[in-house]
Design an enzyme around this catalytic site. Sequence first.
Site, PDB file in Angstrom:
ATOM      1  N   CYS A   1       0.862  -1.184   0.000  1.00  0.00           N
ATOM      2  CA  CYS A   1       0.000   0.000   0.000  1.00  0.00           C
ATOM      3  C   CYS A   1       0.897   1.232   0.000  1.00  0.00           C
ATOM      4  CB  CYS A   1      -0.984  -0.024   1.160  1.00  0.00           C
ATOM      5  SG  CYS A   1      -0.255   0.148   2.787  1.00  0.00           S
TER       6      CYS A   1
ATOM      7  N   CYS B   1      -4.194  -0.836  -1.311  1.00  0.00           N
ATOM      8  CA  CYS B   1      -4.697   0.529  -1.343  1.00  0.00           C
ATOM      9  C   CYS B   1      -5.684   0.653  -2.492  1.00  0.00           C
ATOM     10  CB  CYS B   1      -3.567   1.538  -1.476  1.00  0.00           C
ATOM     11  SG  CYS B   1      -2.435   1.194  -2.817  1.00  0.00           S
TER      12      CYS B   1
ATOM     13  N   CYS C   1      -0.621   2.815  -5.689  1.00  0.00           N
ATOM     14  CA  CYS C   1      -0.102   1.456  -5.548  1.00  0.00           C
ATOM     15  C   CYS C   1       0.581   1.052  -6.837  1.00  0.00           C
ATOM     16  CB  CYS C   1      -1.224   0.479  -5.227  1.00  0.00           C
ATOM     17  SG  CYS C   1      -1.667   0.445  -3.490  1.00  0.00           S
TER      18      CYS C   1
END
Length: 546
Positions: free
Chosen positions: A19, A92, A97
């Site tokens: 993330c 994410c 990302c």
Amino acid sequence: MAGSTVLSENSLPKVLFLCTHNACRSQMAEGITRDLLKDKVDVYSAGTSPGSHINQGAIDVLHEINIDISHHIPKSVEELKDINFDLVVTVCSGESCPIFHNAKKVIRVPFEDPSHPPDDIAVQYQDKMEFYRIVRDQIYNFIKNDLLNHLFPSSDVIEDVEEENDLPSIPIEMSSFSNTEVLLNNDSSPKIGFFEKYLSVWVVLCMVIGAVIGYFVPQIADALARAQFAQISIPTAILLWLMIFPMLAKIDIASVKRVRHNPSPIILTSIINFFVKPFTMYLLSLLFFRVVYKNTISLAEGNEYIAGCIILAGAPCTAMVFVWSLLMNGDGPYTLVQVAFNDILMIALYVPTVMLLLGVSSIPLPYDTIILAVVLFILVPLIISSAVRSIVIKKYGEVQFNRIVDKFKPVTIVALLAMLVLIFIFQGQKIGSKPLDIVLIAIPLLLQTSFNFVLCYGIGYFICIDYAYLAPASLIATSNFFELAVAVAISVFGLDSGATLATVVGVLIEVPVMLGLVKLCNGVLKFKLDKRRATCTCDFLKCKKG
């Protein structure tokens, strides 16, 4: 998502949860996976811009189910880039990302960030910890069901894991993993969009349509020419904003701080983009338009073509480079960083570089107009797009923001095609009388493109830059931000000028050349670079084992 196994050569599959800050969602996923699967998987987590500490809410809600991550620390994805992962899960919910290049498969399973929930969710869940628990349970169910079945399709293994852990069935209120999206699968080739693949065809069609209108109905060109403000064509400005704004909205300017983790590709690209490419284009333009073509093209026309080539070469690619990076399995977030860094440098260097080279060429230049064009078509849209991006993501989350931007893609395409028609309405008379000029303009542009690519890839090969960074970097150093170049040429020299024609010829040749270079990179060049890197001990500013 369940399907064939993705086990690596050793006995344990390597899984990475990714993330942005590696402080909450990816850490919860790592902790839950480590607890559930124990010695059956080699699990990691990392972030593109790691925070300073683990989110306390994440620690607390995992402690409630007897999982301790209080000893974890956020890690940068750069620390793990040499590991060959079997599966990377980006948790994410937006484009920050990365498409992690060193993996067999990359999937996105978007979970909202419980530490910064969208406003509608924040209102619904007044107790902040309640939303943390919901996200925790989403992650838990994804790992227990989809991830487990994907990594271990054998029912015996699944039964063993469930028996060892006595897994509860946690009810889930907001299903995220139903939105699982495959971002990268090295078992299949990435695809270029239909429009991008045939961009040269659409460019030629629009050139023909516009040129025919301009040649046979010149009154339309006269009417459009009167719609100006401060020498800026109003129809052109509207179309260019529709083209540029969605592209700039994808760029996270804050990501520029990631440069420090791996500076060599960006240093190499920036040097070529701003201190090599404009000057070599200047020399090639002088050679061809004032020496080689002196008996074919007049001095006045040659000067306009020189100006267009310089304007084009001074603007490094912003939009199409995302397509090239995808086709080469490049590092997605690093490409975003390169583009953001280039845009910042363009604000500072584009105007003085173009003004210097045009001044040396003795080509008259209205300084105020070119400065206004750069402010209008780089600085202002970059500031506004960054503000819109920040506001929308904060209120609705990155998933919703990306959906909004994606909806604008057809508008961007239509604006680009309409812009080309508009340009060639003004170029119709010139093309009808001198079609050979397009071929003559293309020759120095092709030589310039070839030189920049060989220079960038050659230096990167010599200093052992990783392919996932070097291949996109080489194409960034090779291609141009033709939307900006067209805008500046129109603003400074006019829609019917030779400078504008030169920038549009750049559009015409760029796509087929870039697609050819992508195939070259993915084939013999990647093979040779991988072979060299097996013996490398130093990657420019960042030494490491080969």
